[in-house]
Design a protein around this motif. Structure first.
Motif, PDB file in Angstrom:
ATOM      1  N   SER A 154       0.844  -1.207   0.000  1.00 39.64           N
ATOM      2  CA  SER A 154       0.000   0.000   0.000  1.00 39.64           C
ATOM      3  C   SER A 154       0.874   1.251   0.000  1.00 39.64           C
ATOM      4  CB  SER A 154      -0.932  -0.009   1.224  1.00 39.64           C
ATOM      5  OG  SER A 154      -1.832  -1.082   1.166  1.00 39.64           O
ATOM      6  N   VAL A 155       1.896   1.236   0.855  1.00 40.73           N
ATOM      7  CA  VAL A 155       2.838   2.364   0.903  1.00 40.73           C
ATOM      8  C   VAL A 155       3.597   2.467  -0.418  1.00 40.73           C
ATOM      9  CG1 VAL A 155       4.908   3.272   2.035  1.00 40.73           C
ATOM     10  CG2 VAL A 155       3.062   2.266   3.406  1.00 40.73           C
ATOM     11  N   GLY A 156       3.954   1.311  -1.000  1.00 38.21           N
ATOM     12  CA  GLY A 156       4.677   1.308  -2.275  1.00 38.21           C
ATOM     13  C   GLY A 156       3.872   1.935  -3.396  1.00 38.21           C
ATOM     14  N   LEU A 157       2.583   1.620  -3.463  1.00 39.51           N
ATOM     15  CA  LEU A 157       1.721   2.204  -4.493  1.00 39.51           C
ATOM     16  C   LEU A 157       1.592   3.712  -4.330  1.00 39.51           C
ATOM     17  CD1 LEU A 157      -1.070  -0.513  -4.690  1.00 39.51           C
ATOM     18  CD2 LEU A 157       0.315   0.268  -6.609  1.00 39.51           C
ATOM     19  N   MET A 158       1.428   4.159  -3.082  1.00 40.72           N
ATOM     20  CA  MET A 158       1.286   5.598  -2.848  1.00 40.72           C
ATOM     21  C   MET A 158       2.582   6.326  -3.170  1.00 40.72           C
ATOM     22  SD  MET A 158      -1.108   7.651  -2.062  1.00 40.72           S
ATOM     23  CE  MET A 158      -0.870   9.404  -2.368  1.00 40.72           C
ATOM     24  N   THR A 159       3.701   5.712  -2.824  1.00 45.82           N
ATOM     25  CA  THR A 159       5.000   6.312  -3.143  1.00 45.82           C
ATOM     26  C   THR A 159       5.199   6.397  -4.657  1.00 45.82           C
ATOM     27  OG1 THR A 159       5.948   5.407  -1.098  1.00 45.82           O
ATOM     28  CG2 THR A 159       7.489   6.111  -2.814  1.00 45.82           C
ATOM     29  N   ALA A 160       4.821   5.331  -5.363  1.00 39.12           N
ATOM     30  CA  ALA A 160       4.993   5.284  -6.815  1.00 39.12           C
ATOM     31  C   ALA A 160       4.184   6.370  -7.508  1.00 39.12           C
ATOM     32  CB  ALA A 160       4.587   3.912  -7.341  1.00 39.12           C
TER      33      ALA A 160
ATOM     34  N   LEU B 116      -8.643   8.606  -7.317  1.00 42.24           N
ATOM     35  CA  LEU B 116      -8.916   9.966  -7.767  1.00 42.24           C
ATOM     36  C   LEU B 116      -7.748  10.577  -8.532  1.00 42.24           C
ATOM     37  CD1 LEU B 116     -10.678  11.355  -4.551  1.00 42.24           C
ATOM     38  CD2 LEU B 116     -11.748  10.936  -6.773  1.00 42.24           C
ATOM     39  N   SER B 117      -6.595   9.875  -8.532  1.00 40.54           N
ATOM     40  CA  SER B 117      -5.390  10.431  -9.152  1.00 40.54           C
ATOM     41  C   SER B 117      -4.963   9.673 -10.409  1.00 40.54           C
ATOM     42  CB  SER B 117      -4.228  10.422  -8.141  1.00 40.54           C
ATOM     43  OG  SER B 117      -4.580  11.072  -6.946  1.00 40.54           O
ATOM     44  N   PHE B 118      -4.962   8.366 -10.363  1.00 42.83           N
ATOM     45  CA  PHE B 118      -4.458   7.560 -11.475  1.00 42.83           C
ATOM     46  C   PHE B 118      -5.302   7.749 -12.730  1.00 42.83           C
ATOM     47  CE2 PHE B 118      -4.050   3.681 -13.993  1.00 42.83           C
ATOM     48  CZ  PHE B 118      -2.665   3.531 -14.049  1.00 42.83           C
ATOM     49  N   PHE B 119      -6.608   7.932 -12.561  1.00 37.68           N
ATOM     50  CA  PHE B 119      -7.508   8.047 -13.713  1.00 37.68           C
ATOM     51  C   PHE B 119      -7.832   9.497 -14.056  1.00 37.68           C
ATOM     52  CE2 PHE B 119      -8.157   3.954 -11.659  1.00 37.68           C
ATOM     53  CZ  PHE B 119      -7.984   3.089 -12.723  1.00 37.68           C
ATOM     54  N   ASP B 120      -7.153  10.439 -13.371  1.00 37.32           N
ATOM     55  CA  ASP B 120      -7.172  11.877 -13.689  1.00 37.32           C
ATOM     56  C   ASP B 120      -8.467  12.605 -13.329  1.00 37.32           C
ATOM     57  OD1 ASP B 120      -4.570  11.719 -14.696  1.00 37.32           O
ATOM     58  OD2 ASP B 120      -5.305  11.147 -16.683  1.00 37.32           O
ATOM     59  N   SER B 121      -9.590  11.894 -13.201  1.00 34.13           N
ATOM     60  CA  SER B 121     -10.843  12.558 -12.878  1.00 34.13           C
ATOM     61  C   SER B 121     -11.854  11.526 -12.386  1.00 34.13           C
ATOM     62  CB  SER B 121     -11.415  13.291 -14.103  1.00 34.13           C
ATOM     63  OG  SER B 121     -11.787  12.345 -15.110  1.00 34.13           O
ATOM     64  N   VAL B 122     -12.955  12.013 -11.841  1.00 28.96           N
ATOM     65  CA  VAL B 122     -14.026  11.115 -11.402  1.00 28.96           C
ATOM     66  C   VAL B 122     -14.622  10.393 -12.605  1.00 28.96           C
ATOM     67  CG1 VAL B 122     -16.305  10.992 -10.315  1.00 28.96           C
ATOM     68  CG2 VAL B 122     -14.547  12.460  -9.335  1.00 28.96           C
ATOM     69  N   ASP B 123     -14.714  11.101 -13.737  1.00 28.15           N
ATOM     70  CA  ASP B 123     -15.248  10.471 -14.951  1.00 28.15           C
ATOM     71  C   ASP B 123     -14.339   9.345 -15.432  1.00 28.15           C
ATOM     72  OD1 ASP B 123     -17.522  12.065 -15.126  1.00 28.15           O
ATOM     73  OD2 ASP B 123     -16.455  13.656 -16.178  1.00 28.15           O
ATOM     74  N   GLY B 124     -13.008   9.557 -15.353  1.00 32.71           N
ATOM     75  CA  GLY B 124     -12.072   8.512 -15.749  1.00 32.71           C
ATOM     76  C   GLY B 124     -12.174   7.296 -14.833  1.00 32.71           C
TER      77      GLY B 124
ATOM     78  N   SER C 165      -2.293  -0.982 -10.217  1.00 32.15           N
ATOM     79  CA  SER C 165      -1.143  -1.722  -9.681  1.00 32.15           C
ATOM     80  C   SER C 165      -0.093  -1.964 -10.759  1.00 32.15           C
ATOM     81  CB  SER C 165      -1.596  -3.069  -9.101  1.00 32.15           C
ATOM     82  OG  SER C 165      -2.433  -2.880  -7.983  1.00 32.15           O
ATOM     83  N   PHE C 166      -0.528  -2.452 -11.923  1.00 29.83           N
ATOM     84  CA  PHE C 166       0.421  -2.724 -13.005  1.00 29.83           C
ATOM     85  C   PHE C 166       0.906  -1.431 -13.658  1.00 29.83           C
ATOM     86  CE2 PHE C 166      -1.286  -6.897 -12.410  1.00 29.83           C
ATOM     87  CZ  PHE C 166      -0.272  -7.758 -12.795  1.00 29.83           C
ATOM     88  N   GLY C 167       0.045  -0.423 -13.688  1.00 31.50           N
ATOM     89  CA  GLY C 167       0.444   0.845 -14.282  1.00 31.50           C
ATOM     90  C   GLY C 167       1.482   1.580 -13.471  1.00 31.50           C
ATOM     91  N   LEU C 168       1.457   1.423 -12.153  1.00 25.18           N
ATOM     92  CA  LEU C 168       2.387   2.143 -11.286  1.00 25.18           C
ATOM     93  C   LEU C 168       3.647   1.353 -10.959  1.00 25.18           C
ATOM     94  CD1 LEU C 168      -0.182   3.704  -8.758  1.00 25.18           C
ATOM     95  CD2 LEU C 168       1.182   4.945 -10.461  1.00 25.18           C
ATOM     96  N   LEU C 169       3.543   0.033 -10.890  1.00 28.08           N
ATOM     97  CA  LEU C 169       4.671  -0.778 -10.403  1.00 28.08           C
ATOM     98  C   LEU C 169       5.230  -1.743 -11.436  1.00 28.08           C
ATOM     99  CD1 LEU C 169       3.323  -1.622  -6.817  1.00 28.08           C
ATOM    100  CD2 LEU C 169       4.932   0.179  -7.462  1.00 28.08           C
ATOM    101  N   GLY C 170       4.691  -1.735 -12.645  1.00 32.97           N
ATOM    102  CA  GLY C 170       5.164  -2.664 -13.650  1.00 32.97           C
ATOM    103  C   GLY C 170       4.633  -4.072 -13.405  1.00 32.97           C
ATOM    104  N   VAL C 171       5.131  -5.031 -14.191  1.00 30.17           N
ATOM    105  CA  VAL C 171       4.591  -6.393 -14.111  1.00 30.17           C
ATOM    106  C   VAL C 171       4.901  -7.048 -12.779  1.00 30.17           C
ATOM    107  CG1 VAL C 171       4.676  -8.714 -15.105  1.00 30.17           C
ATOM    108  CG2 VAL C 171       4.699  -6.713 -16.612  1.00 30.17           C
ATOM    109  N   PHE C 172       6.191  -7.064 -12.373  1.00 27.12           N
ATOM    110  CA  PHE C 172       6.560  -7.758 -11.136  1.00 27.12           C
ATOM    111  C   PHE C 172       5.937  -7.084  -9.916  1.00 27.12           C
ATOM    112  CE2 PHE C 172       9.474  -8.401  -7.522  1.00 27.12           C
ATOM    113  CZ  PHE C 172       9.379  -9.780  -7.411  1.00 27.12           C
ATOM    114  N   GLY C 173       6.133  -5.778  -9.813  1.00 29.59           N
ATOM    115  CA  GLY C 173       5.558  -5.054  -8.680  1.00 29.59           C
ATOM    116  C   GLY C 173       4.045  -5.085  -8.703  1.00 29.59           C
ATOM    117  N   GLY C 174       3.480  -5.041  -9.919  1.00 28.64           N
ATOM    118  CA  GLY C 174       2.025  -5.089 -10.047  1.00 28.64           C
ATOM    119  C   GLY C 174       1.453  -6.397  -9.545  1.00 28.64           C
TER     120      GLY C 174
END
Length: 493
Positions: free
Chosen positions: A202-208, A294-302, A320-329
């Motif tokens: 969880s901390v890793g995703l927020m940091t990423a 609210l951040s990864f998809f840029d808006s509520v609509d996204g 998860s995969f978008g922020l950390l890649g395949v292994f981290g995801g």
């Protein structure tokens, strides 16, 4: 970014400031022997180190609630963050603390027995039925959700094309094993590791996402959005938001789980860290996933578009995969999958213990444990064939209604002992109004009444319940003989 940091600081500050206040009102007794020692049986009553108890408690109460709930709650905009913070500090953590500590003070009793002691037999019978229904629904939800997520992960990352049926069978087989073996054999050994993994990822995703050049933390939102409904589908914020987020702010499911660790706690002084602190930890996880949504998809609509193409599970997978890649995801995704599995098995374990307590059946022998557990798994298996969306809606309402009953039970305890009951009565009033308003106004689950009328009736109903609790508890303000015995010191030798 500042919104997230302020909310995070508020949750941590709430643990140290308001948590200490709650602890003083309850009045811990460090010299009193806990049920882990007085009732020790090697199966459910087993002393465990505090660090293990905390991590197991965090996993027990988490499930998919602090992830799926905040993701769906984020569709309303930053108002979801506000409820996660306020709800966790003043409602959810207080609820969890009292459900755990009252269990400790009553020999590790389950929540229906505690309710019966402080509110009477009728509420006890009602809570027994409600708790079993909730726990079976939780077990079903926490089979279906991880089974679907694991199947999607395997199919996406390999050439296999599995169906969810096989995964459901595997998870159910594990649930049966974890439900009947001694608590220190699987839960006590593996869950602390899983808990640490959950926190780390969880901390890793927020940091990423914080240091990602591609994403901005909550872009385009203004301060006024905290108090606005931004739902793109025009869904009403009141009272749906407070049912939707559930485990990320307050959850009745936790009241069924806290006694599991109350039976393993070595000293009452650890209660604030284990019970109040685990809810704050869950609030932080909920805060992280709401912010990511609210951040990864840029808006509520996204976000709404991502949800429409696979539900909250798709949001978890994509981010998860978008922020950390395949292994981290994969690691992050598995961390999320572990949550419901580690809550599903303890849901069935809790229901076994509640039934055994109700029928006064010992649980030391394997035969007795199977006798209580197997009917529950048969019912759960049948319910997995019901549409997940329907089960989730009923789970949400049953979950918050259970929280309401636990809060009123805590109020009755405080009134009886002539302590400040408003610390539980105020959140109980609010959540009772939420639950009544929701069921009266809901078009799918309830009566479809206009929202204004539903809210007025909800408030009137909550005040009536408060009057009832004050009346019932007021008759016992002078401690009964059994309460005096409960409050006498039992020295740890």
């Amino acid at each position: 970014m500042w919104w997230f940091l302020i909310c995070l600081a508020a949750l941590i500050g709430g643990y140290f400031i308001y948590g200490s206040f709650i602890e003083r009102i309850f009045g811990i007794n460090e010299k009193r022997a806990t049920p882990a020692y007085t009732q020790q049986d090697g199966v459910d009553y087993v002393p465990l180190p505090t660090s293990k108890v905390y991590l197991v408690q965090l996993l027990n109460i988490a499930g998919v609630g602090p992830i799926f709930g905040p993701i769906m709650g984020a569709l309303y905009g930053p108002a979801a963050l506000l409820w996660i913070v306020i709800g966790s500090i003043f409602a959810g953590a207080v609820h969890d603390y009292f459900s755990g500590m009252l269990s400790i003070r009553n020999n590790g009793a389950s929540v229906p027995s505690i309710t019966g002691k402080y509110l009477g037999n009728s509420p006890r019978h009602f809570m027994n039925v409600f708790a079993i229904i909730l726990l079976v629904l939780v077990g079903v939800v926490f089979v279906s959700a991880p089974a679907g997520m694991l199947t999607n992960l395997i199919n996406e990352q390999t050439s296999l094309h599995l169906g969810t049926g096989a995964m459901v069978v595997i998870i159910f087989a594990y649930y049966i094993l974890a439900t009947i073996v001694p608590v220190d054999k699987i839960i006590g050994r593996l869950y602390p590791v899983f808990g640490a993994l959950l926190i780390f990822m969880s901390v890793g995703l927020m940091t990423a996402i914080s240091f990602s050049g591609e994403h901005t933390i909550m872009p385009g939102f203004q301060f006024g959005d905290m108090f606005s409904n931004l739902n793109p589908h025009d869904m009403p914020l009141w009272p749906a938001l407070f049912i939707t987020i559930a485990c990320g702010a307050i959850s009745g499911f936790h009241a069924t789980q806290s006694p599991l660790m109350a039976r393993c706690m070595e000293n009452e002084k650890n209660g604030r860290f284990v019970f109040y602190g685990a809810m704050i930890g869950e609030g932080i996880i909920a805060l992280i996933w709401c912010t990511i949504s609210l951040s990864f998809f840029d808006s509520v609509d996204g976000l709404a578009d991502a949800v429409s193409h696979g539900g909250p599970g798709n949001v978890v997978y994509t981010s998860s995969f978008g922020l950390l890649g395949v292994f981290g995801g994969i690691l992050a995704f598995l961390g999320v999958v572990i949550l419901p599995i580690t809550s599903g098995d303890t849901a069935f374990r809790s229901s076994r213990l509640i039934l055994a307590e109700y029928f006064n059946l010992e649980q030391k022998t394997l035969k007795s444990r199977l006798m209580m557990a197997m009917p529950l798994f048969v019912i759960g298996g049948i319910l997995t064939q019901v549409d997940f969306g329907i089960i989730w809606r009923y789970f949400g309402f049953a979950n918050q209604s259970t929280a309401v009953i636990m809060l009123w039970t805590a109020s009755a305890y405080l009134i009886r002992h002539q302590k400040l009951h408003w610390i539980t009565s105020i959140p109980a009033l609010f959540m009772t109004t939420v639950c009544i308003s929701f069921i009266l106004s809901s078009q799918t689950l309830g009566f479809g009444l206009p929202m204004q009328i539903s809210t007025i009736l909800g408030f009137i109903g909550s005040v009536a319940v408060l009057a009832y609790v004050i009346k019932v508890a007021g008759k016992h303000k002078n401690l009964s003989h059994s309460d005096k015995a409960t409050d006498n010191l039992t020295r740890i030798t």
